[in-house]
Scaffold this active site. Structure first.
Site, PDB file in Angstrom:
ATOM      1  N   ASN A  78       4.950 -15.193  70.721  1.00 48.22           N
ATOM      2  CA  ASN A  78       5.896 -15.913  69.858  1.00 48.22           C
ATOM      3  C   ASN A  78       6.984 -16.605  70.653  1.00 48.22           C
ATOM      4  O   ASN A  78       7.398 -16.102  71.704  1.00 48.22           O
ATOM      5  CB  ASN A  78       6.661 -14.942  68.925  1.00 48.22           C
ATOM      6  CG  ASN A  78       5.761 -14.234  67.943  1.00 48.22           C
ATOM      7  OD1 ASN A  78       4.725 -14.753  67.550  1.00 48.22           O
ATOM      8  ND2 ASN A  78       6.158 -13.036  67.541  1.00 48.22           N
TER       9      ASN A  78
ATOM     10  N   GLU B 244       0.750  -6.819  65.447  1.00 47.37           N
ATOM     11  CA  GLU B 244       1.299  -8.131  65.084  1.00 47.37           C
ATOM     12  C   GLU B 244       0.198  -9.201  65.047  1.00 47.37           C
ATOM     13  O   GLU B 244       0.475 -10.402  65.110  1.00 47.37           O
ATOM     14  CB  GLU B 244       2.425  -8.526  66.051  1.00 47.37           C
ATOM     15  CG  GLU B 244       3.490  -9.383  65.388  1.00 47.37           C
ATOM     16  CD  GLU B 244       4.754  -9.499  66.219  1.00 47.37           C
ATOM     17  OE1 GLU B 244       5.842  -9.255  65.664  1.00 47.37           O
ATOM     18  OE2 GLU B 244       4.655  -9.817  67.423  1.00 47.37           O
TER      19      GLU B 244
ATOM     20  N   ASN C 180       7.362   3.705  66.651  1.00 45.89           N
ATOM     21  CA  ASN C 180       8.784   4.065  66.666  1.00 45.89           C
ATOM     22  C   ASN C 180       9.115   4.757  65.346  1.00 45.89           C
ATOM     23  O   ASN C 180       8.211   5.080  64.554  1.00 45.89           O
ATOM     24  CB  ASN C 180       9.664   2.849  66.971  1.00 45.89           C
ATOM     25  CG  ASN C 180       9.660   1.816  65.845  1.00 45.89           C
ATOM     26  OD1 ASN C 180       9.241   2.106  64.719  1.00 45.89           O
ATOM     27  ND2 ASN C 180      10.128   0.627  66.129  1.00 45.89           N
TER      28      ASN C 180
ATOM     29  N   ALA D 232      15.760  -1.961  79.852  1.00 49.01           N
ATOM     30  CA  ALA D 232      15.552  -3.123  78.961  1.00 49.01           C
ATOM     31  C   ALA D 232      16.688  -3.269  77.942  1.00 49.01           C
ATOM     32  O   ALA D 232      17.133  -4.385  77.681  1.00 49.01           O
ATOM     33  CB  ALA D 232      14.203  -3.010  78.261  1.00 49.01           C
TER      34      ALA D 232
ATOM     35  N   ALA E  93       2.781 -10.464  74.142  1.00 48.61           N
ATOM     36  CA  ALA E  93       3.196 -11.119  75.388  1.00 48.61           C
ATOM     37  C   ALA E  93       4.278 -10.302  76.098  1.00 48.61           C
ATOM     38  O   ALA E  93       4.280 -10.187  77.324  1.00 48.61           O
ATOM     39  CB  ALA E  93       3.690 -12.524  75.096  1.00 48.61           C
TER      40      ALA E  93
ATOM     41  N   ALA F  81      12.590  -5.766  72.240  1.00 41.59           N
ATOM     42  CA  ALA F  81      11.508  -5.520  73.200  1.00 41.59           C
ATOM     43  C   ALA F  81      11.677  -4.241  74.017  1.00 41.59           C
ATOM     44  O   ALA F  81      10.901  -4.005  74.946  1.00 41.59           O
ATOM     45  CB  ALA F  81      11.305  -6.717  74.135  1.00 41.59           C
ATOM     46  N   ALA F  82      12.662  -3.405  73.652  1.00 41.44           N
ATOM     47  CA  ALA F  82      12.797  -2.128  74.369  1.00 41.44           C
ATOM     48  C   ALA F  82      11.533  -1.297  74.153  1.00 41.44           C
ATOM     49  O   ALA F  82      11.000  -0.674  75.082  1.00 41.44           O
ATOM     50  CB  ALA F  82      14.014  -1.374  73.864  1.00 41.44           C
ATOM     51  N   GLY F  83      11.028  -1.314  72.916  1.00 41.42           N
ATOM     52  CA  GLY F  83       9.799  -0.574  72.610  1.00 41.42           C
ATOM     53  C   GLY F  83       8.606  -1.155  73.362  1.00 41.42           C
ATOM     54  O   GLY F  83       7.737  -0.412  73.827  1.00 41.42           O
ATOM     55  N   ASP F  84       8.570  -2.482  73.502  1.00 40.91           N
ATOM     56  CA  ASP F  84       7.456  -3.113  74.227  1.00 40.91           C
ATOM     57  C   ASP F  84       7.472  -2.695  75.698  1.00 40.91           C
ATOM     58  O   ASP F  84       6.419  -2.405  76.283  1.00 40.91           O
ATOM     59  CB  ASP F  84       7.553  -4.648  74.131  1.00 40.91           C
ATOM     60  CG  ASP F  84       7.432  -5.134  72.696  1.00 40.91           C
ATOM     61  OD1 ASP F  84       6.731  -4.483  71.905  1.00 40.91           O
ATOM     62  OD2 ASP F  84       8.048  -6.170  72.360  1.00 40.91           O
TER      63      ASP F  84
HETATM   64  O1  RIB Z   1       9.196  -6.499  69.907  1.00 39.45           O
HETATM   65  C1  RIB Z   1      10.006  -7.634  70.001  1.00 39.45           C
HETATM   66  C2  RIB Z   1       9.251  -8.860  69.553  1.00 39.45           C
HETATM   67  O2  RIB Z   1       8.978  -8.750  68.185  1.00 39.45           O
HETATM   68  C3  RIB Z   1      10.010 -10.167  69.708  1.00 39.45           C
HETATM   69  O3  RIB Z   1       9.859 -10.740  70.977  1.00 39.45           O
HETATM   70  C4  RIB Z   1       9.459 -11.008  68.559  1.00 39.45           C
HETATM   71  O4  RIB Z   1       8.683 -12.084  68.967  1.00 39.45           O
HETATM   72  C5  RIB Z   1       8.677 -10.038  67.686  1.00 39.45           C
HETATM   73  O5  RIB Z   1       7.332 -10.189  67.850  1.00 39.45           O
END
Ligand code: RIB
Length: 304
Positions: free
Chosen positions: A14, A140, A184, A283, A45, A250-253
């Protein structure tokens, strides 16, 4: 440390439009923002960039459109050394996320799926080849894509990590036997109906998630409380590292990317959670989605 691991991520890509403000508006209220900007994001991503920053050989599997945002997102994958040969540019419009961040660094996110909803399940699964050691997925993209890719990876004996964002009651029964499932707090509630706000409810929810998914480990991301691990026999809560919270996006990512890599390297789920906690803490102390993801050097220099 992780350079011999060949990782693949199936997921969203995104463009994030990020607005900062002291207080988010109530219904019908106008507030003034302090700053805004565009950032490369998408849960898929972000996780791919998290893996690549930590040194893994990373492949992204997904879809954008042949538009300005799509081009910028592909350039960003390239800049981070990610193989994007499995990112199609034939979508109708690139995915977009509108993110508002309050003075405490807490976010609210709305996603327009766009091309992410047009990923072909078979094409994505065919990109998971014999050169793949580790697969990461999130929720997603369409359910059929996630289910097909996870089942393909499980059949091939690939270590498979399911990040359950964003919150929805996904049909976990359709993909049995992944390595790690990691929601989460709100995702846990959406999947089990249980809020994991005390040790007893963390355990109850973890048992339910294991029963539904037959995953080897259930790792709940518990925000400022850290994370929990359930292996079917014992529950362990692993506190996180305290840092100043600037932006939790994006902390979880980043947590999931680090968790997956360290587990693939060491086979030690507790070492993996500790690495996830460390990376997540770094992060949140920085602004942005993929921009906040640390490198191995950042982790070495991380002072608690
Ligand atoms: O996890 C964070 C992400 O969630 C953001 O970068 C946004 O694009 C959504 O997908």
């Amino acid at each position: 440390m992780y350079k011999n691991i060949r990782a693949a991520v199936v997921g969203s890509i995104n463009m994030d439009i990020v607005l900062n403000m002291e207080k988010v508006p109530e219904v019908g209220e106008n507030v003034l923002g302090t700053t805004y900007g565009y950032a490369c994001g998408g849960k898929g991503a972000n996780q791919a960039i998290g893996l690549a920053r930590l040194g893994a050989k990373t492949k992204m599997i997904g879809k954008v459109a042949d538009d300005t945002n799509g081009k910028r997102l592909i350039e960003n994958l390239e800049k981070n050394g990610i193989d994007y040969s499995c990112v199609s540019t034939e979508g109708t419009q690139t995915g977009l996320a509108a993110i508002i961040i309050d003075g405490d660094g807490r976010n609210r996110i709305t996603v327009y799926e766009g091309a992410n909803a047009e990923i072909d399940p078979k094409e994505a699964a065919d990109c998971i080849d014999d050169e793949t050691d580790l697969l990461l997925v999130q929720f997603e993209t369409k359910e059929e894509v996630v289910v097909k890719c996870v089942n393909r990876a499980i059949e091939k004996g690939i270590t498979t990590v399911i990040d359950c964002g964003p919150a929805k009651n996904f049909a976990l029964e359709k993909m049995q036997g992944a390595t790690i499932i990691s929601p989460n707090e709100s995702e846990t509630k959406a999947l089990t109906g249980i809020s994991p706000d005390a040790e007893s409810t963390v355990l109850e929810a973890s048992k339910k998630l294991m029963q539904r998914s037959k995953a080897q480990f259930v790792v709940l991301k518990l925000g400022e409380r850290g994370c929990s691990v359930w292996d079917g026999e014992s529950l362990k809560i692993m506190p996180t590292y305290k840092t100043k919270v600037v932006d939790t996006t994006a902390a979880g990512d980043s947590f999931t990317a680090a968790l997956a890599l360290e587990f693939k390297r060491s086979g030690d789920i507790y070492a993996a959670c500790d690495m996830g906690n460390k990376v997540g803490a770094i992060a949140v102390s920085r602004m942005g989605a993929d921009a906040s993801m640390p490198t191995i050097e950042d982790i070495v220099n991380f002072n608690i």
